[in-house]
Design an enzyme around this catalytic site. Sequence first.
Site, PDB file in Angstrom:
ATOM      1  CG  HIS A 191      -0.642  27.453 -33.803  1.00  0.00           C
ATOM      2  ND1 HIS A 191      -0.321  28.672 -34.368  1.00  0.00           N
ATOM      3  CD2 HIS A 191      -1.991  27.313 -33.947  1.00  0.00           C
ATOM      4  CE1 HIS A 191      -1.427  29.227 -34.847  1.00  0.00           C
ATOM      5  NE2 HIS A 191      -2.448  28.424 -34.604  1.00  0.00           N
TER       6      HIS A 191
ATOM      7  CD  GLU B  47       2.613  30.331 -33.816  1.00  0.00           C
ATOM      8  OE1 GLU B  47       2.253  30.605 -32.664  1.00  0.00           O
ATOM      9  OE2 GLU B  47       1.925  29.681 -34.611  1.00  0.00           O
TER      10      GLU B  47
ATOM     11  NE  ARG C  46      -3.218  33.409 -36.394  1.00  0.00           N
ATOM     12  CZ  ARG C  46      -3.990  32.314 -36.413  1.00  0.00           C
ATOM     13  NH1 ARG C  46      -4.180  31.610 -35.315  1.00  0.00           N
ATOM     14  NH2 ARG C  46      -4.555  31.919 -37.531  1.00  0.00           N
TER      15      ARG C  46
HETATM   16  C1  GLV Z   1      -5.487  28.324 -36.261  1.00  0.00           C
HETATM   17  O1  GLV Z   1      -4.791  29.007 -35.593  1.00  0.00           O
HETATM   18  C2  GLV Z   1      -6.532  28.842 -37.092  1.00  0.00           C
HETATM   19  O2  GLV Z   1      -6.617  30.066 -37.256  1.00  0.00           O
HETATM   20  O3  GLV Z   1      -7.315  28.044 -37.617  1.00  0.00           O
END
Ligand code: GLV
Length: 331
Positions: free
Chosen positions: A287, A269, A240
């Site tokens: 991401h 982000e 994250r």
């Molecule tokens: C993506 O970042 C998730 O947490 O699934």
Amino acid sequence: MKLPKILVARAVFPETVARLRTHFEVEDNPSDTVFDAAELSRRLQGKVGAFTTGSERIDAALLDAHPQLRVVANMAVGYNNFDIPACTARGVLATNTPDVLTETTADFGFALMMATARRMAESEAFLRRGEWTKWTYDMFTGSDVHGSTLGILGMGRIGQGVARRGALGFGMRVIYHNRSRLLPEQEAPIGARYVDKATLLREADHLVLVLPYSASSHHAIGAAELAAMKPTATLTNIARGGIVDDAALAQALRERRIAAAGLDVFEGEPRVHPDLLTLPNVVLTPHIASASVATRRAMAELAADNLIAALTGGVPPTPINPEVLAQKGAA
Ligand code: GLV
């Protein structure tokens, strides 16, 4: 018969929305607008369930404004966008999508680490710019992945997946740090060694972050941690934004205090720290670690399974706060 109303807060597979419509009156968002807090609250009027992604913040104020809300189903394994104690205190079930994305996300983490170590993005950009005129003995020399030391911070399901790939596929020595140590039978097949954080930083050739974001993991990697790493080391973040202090990382990369970084997640982000955009020794992706077609479908279906079960008297497969179900069972 009047169907319960739910909100699907972001665009998702039409098949998933169609399935939800067989159980609920669905307000969806095919144009995929990212709602701010006020708009999300407006859309939640009269809704008993919400299908969310990491972009929607579910906090005490929102829950207080919507006492009719009974379940929030995140299409993500991470749930730092949910205030879980606030959900639990109000009897709101929260769910996420673990397991279905483990291997896909571990694949991506490993690929990003390899791309970072072997300078793939930087060398590809060089080629595309038309600057490749001859072979050179030291052109884009990086660091080896095979036989090196893989450090994992956060040894949950995805961390173990990355470790398995490194140990079994690439002969890497695996060291890790985690809130709790794995069982000996989990460590043994991959030869993983539990170490303190200082040892992890000092010894890893390739450090991969796979820990959940919380107040206690905020800036777990900042200037001091980067200074403790080898100057030849790489850092990969598939966890994250906010776990890494991106400004401190940009400075460390600029000054070559570590060799390179691979980042799939960013503080604030989809904004990216402008210094990171200008540096050659960082691989940047938007991401997408869980983004295979099959896995994104499985995540959407699991989030829908959770909503349907929670609102039709079934057993939600992946609750985050199952104590809410226990309270309801007792009532
Ligand atoms: C993506 O970042 C998730 O947490 O699934």
